[in-house]
Design a protein around this motif. Structure first.
Motif, PDB file in Angstrom:
ATOM      1  N   TRP A   1      35.590 -29.922  21.165  1.00 59.65           N
ATOM      2  CA  TRP A   1      35.851 -30.703  19.957  1.00 59.65           C
ATOM      3  C   TRP A   1      34.715 -30.532  18.963  1.00 59.65           C
ATOM      4  O   TRP A   1      33.543 -30.515  19.338  1.00 59.65           O
ATOM      5  N   GLU A   2      35.089 -30.396  17.692  1.00 60.71           N
ATOM      6  CA  GLU A   2      34.124 -30.408  16.589  1.00 60.71           C
ATOM      7  C   GLU A   2      34.782 -31.132  15.428  1.00 60.71           C
ATOM      8  O   GLU A   2      35.965 -31.503  15.538  1.00 60.71           O
ATOM      9  N   PRO A   3      34.061 -31.423  14.349  1.00 61.06           N
ATOM     10  CA  PRO A   3      34.634 -32.280  13.309  1.00 61.06           C
ATOM     11  C   PRO A   3      35.967 -31.814  12.732  1.00 61.06           C
ATOM     12  O   PRO A   3      36.775 -32.628  12.276  1.00 61.06           O
ATOM     13  N   GLU A   4      36.242 -30.497  12.755  1.00 63.61           N
ATOM     14  CA  GLU A   4      37.462 -29.983  12.135  1.00 63.61           C
ATOM     15  C   GLU A   4      38.638 -29.839  13.098  1.00 63.61           C
ATOM     16  O   GLU A   4      39.735 -29.496  12.672  1.00 63.61           O
ATOM     17  N   GLY A   5      38.415 -30.068  14.380  1.00 68.73           N
ATOM     18  CA  GLY A   5      39.534 -29.913  15.305  1.00 68.73           C
ATOM     19  C   GLY A   5      39.073 -29.630  16.723  1.00 68.73           C
ATOM     20  O   GLY A   5      37.915 -29.883  17.081  1.00 68.73           O
ATOM     21  N   SER A   6      39.981 -29.075  17.524  1.00 67.86           N
ATOM     22  CA  SER A   6      39.664 -28.834  18.929  1.00 67.86           C
ATOM     23  C   SER A   6      40.491 -27.675  19.466  1.00 67.86           C
ATOM     24  O   SER A   6      41.494 -27.282  18.874  1.00 67.86           O
ATOM     25  N   PHE A   7      40.072 -27.131  20.594  1.00 70.76           N
ATOM     26  CA  PHE A   7      40.878 -26.162  21.327  1.00 70.76           C
ATOM     27  C   PHE A   7      40.403 -26.125  22.766  1.00 70.76           C
ATOM     28  O   PHE A   7      39.264 -26.500  23.079  1.00 70.76           O
ATOM     29  N   GLY A   8      41.287 -25.691  23.640  1.00 74.08           N
ATOM     30  CA  GLY A   8      40.963 -25.561  25.049  1.00 74.08           C
ATOM     31  C   GLY A   8      41.442 -24.225  25.576  1.00 74.08           C
ATOM     32  O   GLY A   8      42.090 -23.451  24.871  1.00 74.08           O
ATOM     33  N   PHE A   9      41.130 -23.963  26.822  1.00 70.91           N
ATOM     34  CA  PHE A   9      41.542 -22.717  27.456  1.00 70.91           C
ATOM     35  C   PHE A   9      43.023 -22.765  27.814  1.00 70.91           C
ATOM     36  O   PHE A   9      43.519 -23.755  28.336  1.00 70.91           O
ATOM     37  N   HIS A  10      43.727 -21.694  27.488  1.00 68.89           N
ATOM     38  CA  HIS A  10      45.096 -21.518  27.980  1.00 68.89           C
ATOM     39  C   HIS A  10      45.372 -20.025  28.032  1.00 68.89           C
ATOM     40  O   HIS A  10      44.831 -19.245  27.246  1.00 68.89           O
ATOM     41  N   ALA A  11      46.203 -19.630  28.982  1.00 74.34           N
ATOM     42  CA  ALA A  11      46.460 -18.200  29.174  1.00 74.34           C
ATOM     43  C   ALA A  11      47.143 -17.575  27.972  1.00 74.34           C
ATOM     44  O   ALA A  11      46.990 -16.387  27.704  1.00 74.34           O
ATOM     45  N   GLY A  12      47.918 -18.361  27.214  1.00 76.78           N
ATOM     46  CA  GLY A  12      48.554 -17.857  26.003  1.00 76.78           C
ATOM     47  C   GLY A  12      49.390 -16.616  26.245  1.00 76.78           C
ATOM     48  O   GLY A  12      50.161 -16.530  27.200  1.00 76.78           O
ATOM     49  N   MET A  13      49.204 -15.627  25.364  1.00 79.36           N
ATOM     50  CA  MET A  13      49.955 -14.382  25.486  1.00 79.36           C
ATOM     51  C   MET A  13      49.608 -13.632  26.759  1.00 79.36           C
ATOM     52  O   MET A  13      50.408 -12.840  27.263  1.00 79.36           O
ATOM     53  N   ALA A  14      48.422 -13.888  27.316  1.00 80.86           N
ATOM     54  CA  ALA A  14      48.048 -13.223  28.564  1.00 80.86           C
ATOM     55  C   ALA A  14      49.030 -13.569  29.675  1.00 80.86           C
ATOM     56  O   ALA A  14      49.323 -12.736  30.537  1.00 80.86           O
ATOM     57  N   HIS A  15      49.547 -14.801  29.659  1.00 80.46           N
ATOM     58  CA  HIS A  15      50.505 -15.211  30.699  1.00 80.46           C
ATOM     59  C   HIS A  15      51.748 -14.326  30.660  1.00 80.46           C
ATOM     60  O   HIS A  15      52.219 -13.858  31.708  1.00 80.46           O
ATOM     61  N   LEU A  16      52.254 -14.070  29.458  1.00 79.98           N
ATOM     62  CA  LEU A  16      53.425 -13.203  29.320  1.00 79.98           C
ATOM     63  C   LEU A  16      53.078 -11.769  29.716  1.00 79.98           C
ATOM     64  O   LEU A  16      53.872 -11.093  30.397  1.00 79.98           O
ATOM     65  N   ARG A  17      51.920 -11.289  29.323  1.00 83.29           N
ATOM     66  CA  ARG A  17      51.492  -9.927  29.687  1.00 83.29           C
ATOM     67  C   ARG A  17      51.348  -9.781  31.199  1.00 83.29           C
ATOM     68  O   ARG A  17      51.719  -8.751  31.777  1.00 83.29           O
ATOM     69  N   LEU A  18      50.838 -10.818  31.848  1.00 82.69           N
ATOM     70  CA  LEU A  18      50.686 -10.782  33.304  1.00 82.69           C
ATOM     71  C   LEU A  18      52.053 -10.755  33.999  1.00 82.69           C
ATOM     72  O   LEU A  18      52.248 -10.036  34.984  1.00 82.69           O
ATOM     73  N   MET A  19      52.986 -11.540  33.473  1.00 82.50           N
ATOM     74  CA  MET A  19      54.338 -11.530  34.037  1.00 82.50           C
ATOM     75  C   MET A  19      54.959 -10.136  33.922  1.00 82.50           C
ATOM     76  O   MET A  19      55.586  -9.636  34.863  1.00 82.50           O
ATOM     77  N   ARG A  20      54.755  -9.500  32.777  1.00 81.08           N
ATOM     78  CA  ARG A  20      55.316  -8.164  32.567  1.00 81.08           C
ATOM     79  C   ARG A  20      54.655  -7.133  33.472  1.00 81.08           C
ATOM     80  O   ARG A  20      55.325  -6.256  34.019  1.00 81.08           O
ATOM     81  N   LEU A  21      53.337  -7.236  33.619  1.00 80.44           N
ATOM     82  CA  LEU A  21      52.633  -6.306  34.506  1.00 80.44           C
ATOM     83  C   LEU A  21      53.148  -6.436  35.932  1.00 80.44           C
ATOM     84  O   LEU A  21      53.377  -5.433  36.618  1.00 80.44           O
ATOM     85  N   ARG A  22      53.327  -7.665  36.377  1.00 83.54           N
ATOM     86  CA  ARG A  22      53.813  -7.889  37.739  1.00 83.54           C
ATOM     87  C   ARG A  22      55.245  -7.392  37.917  1.00 83.54           C
ATOM     88  O   ARG A  22      55.665  -7.079  39.029  1.00 83.54           O
ATOM     89  N   ALA A  23      55.966  -7.307  36.803  1.00 86.28           N
ATOM     90  CA  ALA A  23      57.343  -6.803  36.854  1.00 86.28           C
ATOM     91  C   ALA A  23      57.384  -5.281  36.695  1.00 86.28           C
ATOM     92  O   ALA A  23      58.463  -4.693  36.637  1.00 86.28           O
ATOM     93  N   GLY A  24      56.209  -4.658  36.592  1.00 90.28           N
ATOM     94  CA  GLY A  24      56.151  -3.204  36.476  1.00 90.28           C
ATOM     95  C   GLY A  24      56.251  -2.682  35.064  1.00 90.28           C
ATOM     96  O   GLY A  24      56.381  -1.467  34.856  1.00 90.28           O
ATOM     97  N   GLU A  25      56.178  -3.564  34.067  1.00 86.72           N
ATOM     98  CA  GLU A  25      56.255  -3.135  32.669  1.00 86.72           C
ATOM     99  C   GLU A  25      54.869  -2.717  32.178  1.00 86.72           C
ATOM    100  O   GLU A  25      53.847  -3.196  32.679  1.00 86.72           O
ATOM    101  N   PRO A  26      54.793  -1.838  31.174  1.00 87.15           N
ATOM    102  CA  PRO A  26      53.498  -1.345  30.688  1.00 87.15           C
ATOM    103  C   PRO A  26      52.762  -2.374  29.831  1.00 87.15           C
ATOM    104  O   PRO A  26      53.375  -3.258  29.238  1.00 87.15           O
ATOM    105  N   ASP A  27      51.446  -2.242  29.779  1.00 87.39           N
ATOM    106  CA  ASP A  27      50.602  -3.040  28.892  1.00 87.39           C
ATOM    107  C   ASP A  27      49.709  -2.074  28.136  1.00 87.39           C
ATOM    108  O   ASP A  27      49.127  -1.154  28.738  1.00 87.39           O
ATOM    109  N   THR A  28      49.570  -2.264  26.839  1.00 85.98           N
ATOM    110  CA  THR A  28      48.831  -1.305  26.019  1.00 85.98           C
ATOM    111  C   THR A  28      47.377  -1.176  26.452  1.00 85.98           C
ATOM    112  O   THR A  28      46.834  -0.067  26.554  1.00 85.98           O
ATOM    113  N   PHE A  29      46.710  -2.293  26.705  1.00 85.70           N
ATOM    114  CA  PHE A  29      45.314  -2.255  27.132  1.00 85.70           C
ATOM    115  C   PHE A  29      45.178  -1.472  28.439  1.00 85.70           C
ATOM    116  O   PHE A  29      44.319  -0.591  28.572  1.00 85.70           O
ATOM    117  N   VAL A  30      46.034  -1.774  29.384  1.00 86.63           N
ATOM    118  CA  VAL A  30      45.982  -1.102  30.688  1.00 86.63           C
ATOM    119  C   VAL A  30      46.228   0.394  30.525  1.00 86.63           C
ATOM    120  O   VAL A  30      45.565   1.227  31.154  1.00 86.63           O
TER     121      VAL A  30
END
Length: 265
Positions: A64-93
């Motif tokens: 938290w800071e005066p203008e707002g807040s944020f926390g950790f979340h997997a975000g788009m990484a969660h979808l990328r991980l699901m795709r990797l586990r399903a055998g789909e490609p990832d650009t970084f990989v």
């Protein structure tokens, strides 16, 4: 007295376990702990008592800071991980040619989105180290990763609070298979308020040719750099962007590691 740059406290619904955890978070990151009374708001603290606060609650650690807040979340990484586990490609990989047992040095950890993908790509026999210069971001990412269920098919991400440029200089040559950079974009697109808070804490120094060369010394295979699609950030570093989807707003470049010097016999 001037406000403390960063401190740790609890959420309003505090119990003995949460209080103990908040004190442990403060100790792990070398930060002061500020006790909080039940139902006591933190708004009056921000900008006066502290510049920013890490609030430990049932949902993890939130900055938290005066203008707002944020926390950790997997975000788009969660979808990328699901795709990797399903055998789909990832650009970084694909660009980094990551495989089981590889070691990856992420020099710009942020909230660990790419580090999480790398940890699955290299598997439990691999290694991923994430460097973050901002203590606030490092603590949020580090605590988030401690609580994240990564799965038995991924390795843990090691989080280090440090300046990547200085850290690279301390490493022996050919220490990691891949060294990765995702510098904060100089011309941000409109984003959610939480991301704007993140940008205020992030490192904004551009990746330099000198640091890139140091990374090539440390890498065994590739140095991979992510950039904004509609800028010349990669070309300024002498990198040719990899082919990408017309729907992507990021560009990827890579450069080979320096070949080890041949010993004379």
């Amino acid at each position: 007295m001037p406000p403390v740059p960063l401190a740790v406290t609890t959420s309003t619904k505090v119990d003995a376990a949460q209080l103990q955890e908040a004190r442990a978070v403060a100790a792990r990151w070398g930060l002061p702990f500020l006790p909080r009374r039940a139902k006591e708001g933190i708004a009056p603290w921000l900008g006066t008592k502290v510049e920013a606060l890490l609030v430990v609650g049932g949902d993890g650690v939130t900055l938290w800071e005066p203008e707002g807040s944020f926390g950790f979340h997997a975000g788009m990484a969660h979808l990328r991980l699901m795709r990797l586990r399903a055998g789909e490609p990832d650009t970084f990989v694909r660009v980094a040619e990551l495989g089981a047992g590889d070691s990856v040095l992420d020099c710009t950890l942020g909230l660990a989105q790419d580090a999480l993908v790398a940890s699955l790509a290299v598997g439990p026999s691999g290694r991923v180290v994430g460097l973050e210069k901002s203590l606030a971001l490092c603590a949020v990412a580090g605590e988030g990763l401690r609580r994240y269920e990564r799965g038995a098919d991924a390795c843990a991400v090691e989080v280090v609070h440090t300046d990547a440029r200085e850290y690279l200089r301390t490493l022996p040559s050919a220490s990691f298979d891949v060294v990765f950079f995702d510098p904060m974009f100089a011309k941000p697109k409109k984003a959610q308020p939480a991301f704007e808070v993140l940008r205020r804490f992030a490192e904004h120094a551009p990746l330099t040719a000198e640091t890139l060369e140091e990374a090539r010394r440390v890498a065994r295979r590739w140095v991979v750099v992510k950039g904004a699609r509609y800028t010349d950030d990669l070309r300024k570093l002498g990198l040719t962007p990899e082919p990408l989807s017309r729907f992507s707003d990021v560009a990827w470049g890579r450069v080979a590691a320096h070949a080890p010097a041949k010993s004379s016999s």
